[in-house]
Design a protein around this motif. Structure first.
Motif, PDB file in Angstrom:
ATOM      1  N   PHE A   1      51.900   4.706  16.040  1.00 47.33           N
ATOM      2  CA  PHE A   1      52.447   5.937  14.975  1.00 47.33           C
ATOM      3  C   PHE A   1      51.822   7.276  15.537  1.00 47.33           C
ATOM      4  CE2 PHE A   1      53.398   1.894  12.302  1.00 47.33           C
ATOM      5  CZ  PHE A   1      54.533   2.272  12.825  1.00 47.33           C
TER       6      PHE A   1
ATOM      7  N   HIS B   1      53.449   8.720   5.625  1.00 45.27           N
ATOM      8  CA  HIS B   1      52.727   6.885   5.450  1.00 45.27           C
ATOM      9  C   HIS B   1      51.837   7.737   4.305  1.00 45.27           C
ATOM     10  CE1 HIS B   1      50.898   3.689   5.280  1.00 45.27           C
ATOM     11  NE2 HIS B   1      51.816   2.905   5.148  1.00 45.27           N
TER      12      HIS B   1
ATOM     13  N   THR C   1      53.139   8.964   1.092  1.00 43.00           N
ATOM     14  CA  THR C   1      54.127   8.554   0.215  1.00 43.00           C
ATOM     15  C   THR C   1      52.826   7.057   0.016  1.00 43.00           C
ATOM     16  OG1 THR C   1      55.367   8.835   1.652  1.00 43.00           O
ATOM     17  CG2 THR C   1      56.568   7.506   0.774  1.00 43.00           C
ATOM     18  N   SER C   2      52.516   7.044   0.304  1.00 42.07           N
ATOM     19  CA  SER C   2      51.233   6.292   0.139  1.00 42.07           C
ATOM     20  C   SER C   2      50.237   6.237  -1.366  1.00 42.07           C
ATOM     21  CB  SER C   2      50.953   4.819   1.267  1.00 42.07           C
ATOM     22  OG  SER C   2      49.800   5.902   1.776  1.00 42.07           O
TER      23      SER C   2
ATOM     24  N   PHE D   1      52.971   7.153  -4.000  1.00 44.91           N
ATOM     25  CA  PHE D   1      52.983   5.493  -4.586  1.00 44.91           C
ATOM     26  C   PHE D   1      52.316   5.042  -5.156  1.00 44.91           C
ATOM     27  CE2 PHE D   1      53.516   1.330  -5.291  1.00 44.91           C
ATOM     28  CZ  PHE D   1      55.100   1.643  -5.416  1.00 44.91           C
ATOM     29  N   VAL D   2      50.238   5.253  -4.971  1.00 42.87           N
ATOM     30  CA  VAL D   2      49.199   4.243  -5.352  1.00 42.87           C
ATOM     31  C   VAL D   2      48.996   5.602  -6.739  1.00 42.87           C
ATOM     32  CG1 VAL D   2      46.770   3.902  -5.843  1.00 42.87           C
ATOM     33  CG2 VAL D   2      48.091   3.022  -3.494  1.00 42.87           C
TER      34      VAL D   2
ATOM     35  N   PHE E   1      55.887  11.714  -3.452  1.00 45.77           N
ATOM     36  CA  PHE E   1      56.529  10.465  -3.129  1.00 45.77           C
ATOM     37  C   PHE E   1      58.001  10.177  -3.081  1.00 45.77           C
ATOM     38  CE2 PHE E   1      58.760   6.669  -4.893  1.00 45.77           C
ATOM     39  CZ  PHE E   1      58.276   5.915  -3.831  1.00 45.77           C
TER      40      PHE E   1
ATOM     41  N   GLN F   1      58.781  -6.133   7.844  1.00 45.58           N
ATOM     42  CA  GLN F   1      59.016  -4.881   7.654  1.00 45.58           C
ATOM     43  C   GLN F   1      60.105  -3.722   7.476  1.00 45.58           C
ATOM     44  OE1 GLN F   1      56.732  -4.381  11.135  1.00 45.58           O
ATOM     45  NE2 GLN F   1      55.117  -3.741  11.023  1.00 45.58           N
TER      46      GLN F   1
ATOM     47  N   MET G   1      58.213  -3.132  -7.517  1.00 44.76           N
ATOM     48  CA  MET G   1      58.620  -2.841  -6.477  1.00 44.76           C
ATOM     49  C   MET G   1      56.615  -2.234  -6.211  1.00 44.76           C
ATOM     50  SD  MET G   1      59.633   0.977  -4.902  1.00 44.76           S
ATOM     51  CE  MET G   1      58.742   2.341  -4.205  1.00 44.76           C
TER      52      MET G   1
ATOM     53  N   MET H   1      55.123  -3.934  -3.038  1.00 37.57           N
ATOM     54  CA  MET H   1      54.273  -3.330  -2.265  1.00 37.57           C
ATOM     55  C   MET H   1      52.488  -3.664  -2.115  1.00 37.57           C
ATOM     56  SD  MET H   1      55.998  -1.226  -0.973  1.00 37.57           S
ATOM     57  CE  MET H   1      55.663  -0.196   0.086  1.00 37.57           C
TER      58      MET H   1
ATOM     59  N   GLY I   1      49.483  -5.173   5.386  1.00 38.41           N
ATOM     60  CA  GLY I   1      48.686  -3.890   6.140  1.00 38.41           C
ATOM     61  C   GLY I   1      47.217  -3.625   6.030  1.00 38.41           C
ATOM     62  N   SER I   2      46.326  -4.018   5.819  1.00 37.65           N
ATOM     63  CA  SER I   2      44.775  -3.785   5.358  1.00 37.65           C
ATOM     64  C   SER I   2      44.161  -5.614   5.800  1.00 37.65           C
ATOM     65  CB  SER I   2      44.337  -3.426   3.882  1.00 37.65           C
ATOM     66  OG  SER I   2      45.068  -4.281   3.255  1.00 37.65           O
TER      67      SER I   2
ATOM     68  N   SER J   1      45.725  -4.534  11.747  1.00 39.76           N
ATOM     69  CA  SER J   1      46.876  -4.087  12.093  1.00 39.76           C
ATOM     70  C   SER J   1      46.713  -2.174  10.807  1.00 39.76           C
ATOM     71  CB  SER J   1      47.728  -4.553  10.705  1.00 39.76           C
ATOM     72  OG  SER J   1      47.396  -4.575   9.831  1.00 39.76           O
ATOM     73  N   PHE J   2      45.338  -2.756  10.500  1.00 42.34           N
ATOM     74  CA  PHE J   2      45.409  -1.008   9.439  1.00 42.34           C
ATOM     75  C   PHE J   2      45.371   0.229  10.567  1.00 42.34           C
ATOM     76  CE2 PHE J   2      42.157   1.963   8.123  1.00 42.34           C
ATOM     77  CZ  PHE J   2      42.926   2.322   6.257  1.00 42.34           C
TER      78      PHE J   2
ATOM     79  N   ALA K   1      46.895   1.014  12.636  1.00 43.47           N
ATOM     80  CA  ALA K   1      48.573   1.615  13.162  1.00 43.47           C
ATOM     81  C   ALA K   1      48.723   2.813  12.493  1.00 43.47           C
ATOM     82  CB  ALA K   1      49.262   0.137  12.937  1.00 43.47           C
TER      83      ALA K   1
HETATM   84  C1  HEM Z   1      47.618   1.981   0.344  1.00 48.32           C
HETATM   85  C2  HEM Z   1      47.656   1.251   1.652  1.00 48.32           C
HETATM   86  C3  HEM Z   1      48.435   0.525   2.558  1.00 48.32           C
HETATM   87  C4  HEM Z   1      48.331   0.525   2.982  1.00 48.32           C
HETATM   88  C5  HEM Z   1      46.506   0.117   4.155  1.00 48.32           C
HETATM   89  C6  HEM Z   1      48.874   0.471   4.530  1.00 48.32           C
HETATM   90  C7  HEM Z   1      49.627  -0.150   6.082  1.00 48.32           C
HETATM   91  C8  HEM Z   1      50.210  -0.395   6.577  1.00 48.32           C
HETATM   92  C9  HEM Z   1      50.262  -0.243   7.549  1.00 48.32           C
HETATM   93  C10 HEM Z   1      49.008  -0.484   8.844  1.00 48.32           C
HETATM   94  C11 HEM Z   1      51.654   0.175   8.410  1.00 48.32           C
HETATM   95  C12 HEM Z   1      52.345  -0.135   9.846  1.00 48.32           C
HETATM   96  C13 HEM Z   1      52.615  -1.407  10.389  1.00 48.32           C
HETATM   97  C14 HEM Z   1      53.003  -1.784  11.752  1.00 48.32           C
HETATM   98  O1  HEM Z   1      51.882  -1.418  12.598  1.00 48.32           O
HETATM   99  O2  HEM Z   1      54.069  -1.802  12.124  1.00 48.32           O
HETATM  100  C15 HEM Z   1      52.599   0.385   7.341  1.00 48.32           C
HETATM  101  C16 HEM Z   1      53.959   0.388   7.430  1.00 48.32           C
HETATM  102  C17 HEM Z   1      54.526   0.823   6.358  1.00 48.32           C
HETATM  103  N1  HEM Z   1      53.765   1.037   4.925  1.00 48.32           N
HETATM  104 FE1  HEM Z   1      52.085   0.868   4.323  1.00 48.32          FE
HETATM  105  N2  HEM Z   1      49.923   0.857   3.412  1.00 48.32           N
HETATM  106  C18 HEM Z   1      49.826   1.119   2.227  1.00 48.32           C
HETATM  107  C19 HEM Z   1      50.587   1.566   1.748  1.00 48.32           C
HETATM  108  C20 HEM Z   1      52.419   1.978   1.946  1.00 48.32           C
HETATM  109  C21 HEM Z   1      53.228   2.191   0.787  1.00 48.32           C
HETATM  110  C22 HEM Z   1      52.225   2.854  -0.779  1.00 48.32           C
HETATM  111  C23 HEM Z   1      54.159   2.281   1.333  1.00 48.32           C
HETATM  112  C24 HEM Z   1      55.646   3.022   0.245  1.00 48.32           C
HETATM  113  C25 HEM Z   1      55.283   3.677  -1.051  1.00 48.32           C
HETATM  114  C26 HEM Z   1      54.260   1.756   2.142  1.00 48.32           C
HETATM  115  C27 HEM Z   1      55.317   2.483   3.370  1.00 48.32           C
HETATM  116  C28 HEM Z   1      54.902   1.785   4.750  1.00 48.32           C
HETATM  117  C29 HEM Z   1      56.309   1.666   5.308  1.00 48.32           C
HETATM  118  C30 HEM Z   1      58.384   1.982   4.691  1.00 48.32           C
HETATM  119  C31 HEM Z   1      55.725   1.365   6.532  1.00 48.32           C
HETATM  120  C32 HEM Z   1      57.004   0.958   8.236  1.00 48.32           C
HETATM  121  C33 HEM Z   1      57.191  -0.183   7.852  1.00 48.32           C
HETATM  122  C34 HEM Z   1      56.539  -1.589   8.028  1.00 48.32           C
HETATM  123  O3  HEM Z   1      55.620  -1.544   8.939  1.00 48.32           O
HETATM  124  O4  HEM Z   1      56.126  -2.472   6.733  1.00 48.32           O
HETATM  125  N3  HEM Z   1      52.621   1.522   2.420  1.00 48.32           N
HETATM  126  N4  HEM Z   1      51.693   0.748   6.400  1.00 48.32           N
END
Ligand code: HEM
Length: 415
Positions: free
Chosen positions: A212, A220, A223-224, A227-228, A270, A317, A364, A368, A375-376, A382-383, A385
């Motif tokens: 990325f 990301h 937004t995240s 959202f939190v 957001f 994803q 939601m 999430m 993702g953690s 994976s984190f 990324a």
């Molecule tokens: C707060 C802790 C969060 C962590 C540690 C986290 C971690 C990650 C990681 C590592 C990826 C990339 C995965 C890959 O290699 O493809 C990712 C993708 C993504 N994240 Fe997060 N995320 C978090 C929260 C959120 C939240 C709250 C949202 C939306 C409200 C969000 C939306 C997305 C989306 C849409 C993608 C792309 C699709 C996917 O990979 O699932 N993330 N996230």
């Protein structure tokens, strides 16, 4: 194409794979705590005190004998009887639809005795409606019937639709929402305890690939992060009575105030983030036949040996992406309506929008949690990324083999 063994993995052995025992123990402890909370929540559903009660209760403000002309005890009893009539869930009436005599158990009944001094309960505090209350309760010609409750705001609660609304809010949105969030968190913790962290099964290669870019990571985290914060402030708004009131009404008042404003402040980043994500990732998240194969194999989450093929985003994803876009979209649109009460909608419209907003939000949050988990702690490596933008090539080979090949073909094999 479906791979059962990741091709293209390279270098190193699994000797650098960290010991996952610690994660499994932590998962087991968290699962246990969540199981206890689930039991409490299930008890809460059936303990009979889950209802939306009017803000003004008997005795608030204190009504004196001088004000009512009745004895203090009788006044309290009268008001208690009247307000108690709102209490039980599922027991509606009398109303235009349901004229039966209302009775709540043997101890509380609708009294028919005459009040000696009819003006007894007409103190200023109880009977003078605020302008807003009048506008809401009487602003249209659609409110029928008589409210016998001792303050005018009760009319808003006691309209037939509002009774259903209270039921939907108290039972469906609040209780089932808590159940969904705690239940899903429990499943994730149990999964960690049983399966452990999903490893890079071929071990780390020590070589990276960029997944990325800056704009993607910035969007990301914007937004995240928002959202939190929206989730936390929303939980204070919806569950403050249960979670914060035990620390005192002052604490609830202050956090409630902060949460209400915070909830609106985190809305713009957001909304912007969801929009940018949509534009940025829509091309890579359209459904394909490969997704069905991925889903059939459970994404390889349940075995170290199974690695279904995927392009840049796998089916799991893509589901997260569409949850964010569609769920986020519903929250944004309903949220805008809630920020401008009665601007576009009538009181019944507002009621519906509030229910839709609350139910979408709790669902939601539950979904999430799954994303944040995987993702953690849930998946090794994976984190990074989303943190540095780079992942180990073996992680990419196991979860995004076709994408890795595409990138290698474009750029030439790894740096
Ligand atoms: C707060 C802790 C969060 C962590 C540690 C986290 C971690 C990650 C990681 C590592 C990826 C990339 C995965 C890959 O290699 O493809 C990712 C993708 C993504 N994240 Fe997060 N995320 C978090 C929260 C959120 C939240 C709250 C949202 C939306 C409200 C969000 C939306 C997305 C989306 C849409 C993608 C792309 C699709 C996917 O990979 O699932 N993330 N996230």
């Amino acid at each position: 194409m479906t791979m059962t063994h990741a091709s293209g993995t390279e270098g190193s052995s699994r000797s650098d794979t960290p010991s996952f025992a610690g994660y499994r123990i932590a998962g087991a402890i968290v699962a246990l705590i969540l199981a206890l909370l689930l039991v409490v929540q299930i008890f809460e559903i059936f303990d009979g005190d889950a209802r939306t009660v009017p803000e003004v209760r008997w005795g608030t403000p204190p009504i004196s004998e001088v004000q009512t002309g009745l004895s203090g005890v009788r006044t309290q009893e009268l008001i208690r009887e009247r307000t108690t009539l709102q209490a039980p869930r599922g027991e509606f009436g009398p109303s235009p639809e349901n004229p039966r005599t209302f009775q709540v158990g043997p101890e509380v009944q609708l009294g028919t005795e005459e009040i000696d001094t009819p003006s007894a309960l007409q103190t200023q505090a109880w009977s003078t409606p605020s302008e807003d209350a009048v506008a809401m309760a009487r602003g249209s010609n659609h409110v029928e019937g008589i409210s016998t409750l001792p303050y005018v705001g009760a009319e808003v609660f006691e309209r037939p639709f509002a009774r259903d609304w209270r039921l939907g809010m108290a039972d469906i949105a609040t209780h089932l929402g808590a159940l969904a969030i705690l239940g899903f968190a429990f499943l994730l913790a149990a999964f960690l305890a049983i399966r452990g962290r999903v490893p890079i099964s071929s071990g780390k290669s020590g070589r990276k690939i960029k997944r990325f870019g800056f704009l993607e990571r910035f969007t990301h985290w914007m937004t995240s992060g928002s959202f939190v914060m929206l989730a936390l402030t929303g939980i204070v708004i919806a569950y403050g009575d249960t979670l914060i009131l035990p620390f005192g009404s002052y604490v609830l008042g202050q956090t409630g105030w902060l949460a209400t404003w915070g909830h609106m402040m985190f809305f713009p980043p957001f909304a912007l983030g969801v929009l940018v994500m949509f534009v940025m990732w829509i091309r890579d998240t359209l459904p394909s036949k490969l997704d069905l194969k991925w889903l059939k194999q459970g994404g390889g989450l349940f075995s170290d040996e199974v690695h279904p093929s995927a392009r840049r985003f796998n089916a799991g994803q893509k589901l997260i992406f569409w949850t964010v876009v569609l769920g986020g979209g519903v929250l944004i649109l309903s949220g805008i309506n809630l920020m401008f009460p009665f601007f576009w909608l009538s009181i019944n419209g507002m009621g519906w929008v509030m229910l839709v907003h609350a139910i979408t939000a709790v669902l939601m949050i539950a979904v999430m949690l799954g994303h944040i988990y995987i993702g953690s702690v849930g998946m090794q490596g994976s984190f990074w990324a989303m943190w540095t933008g780079d992942v180990d090539r073996n992680l990419a080979a196991e979860h995004h083999d076709l994408w890795l090949k595409e990138i290698d073909a474009k750029r030439g094999p790894a740096e």
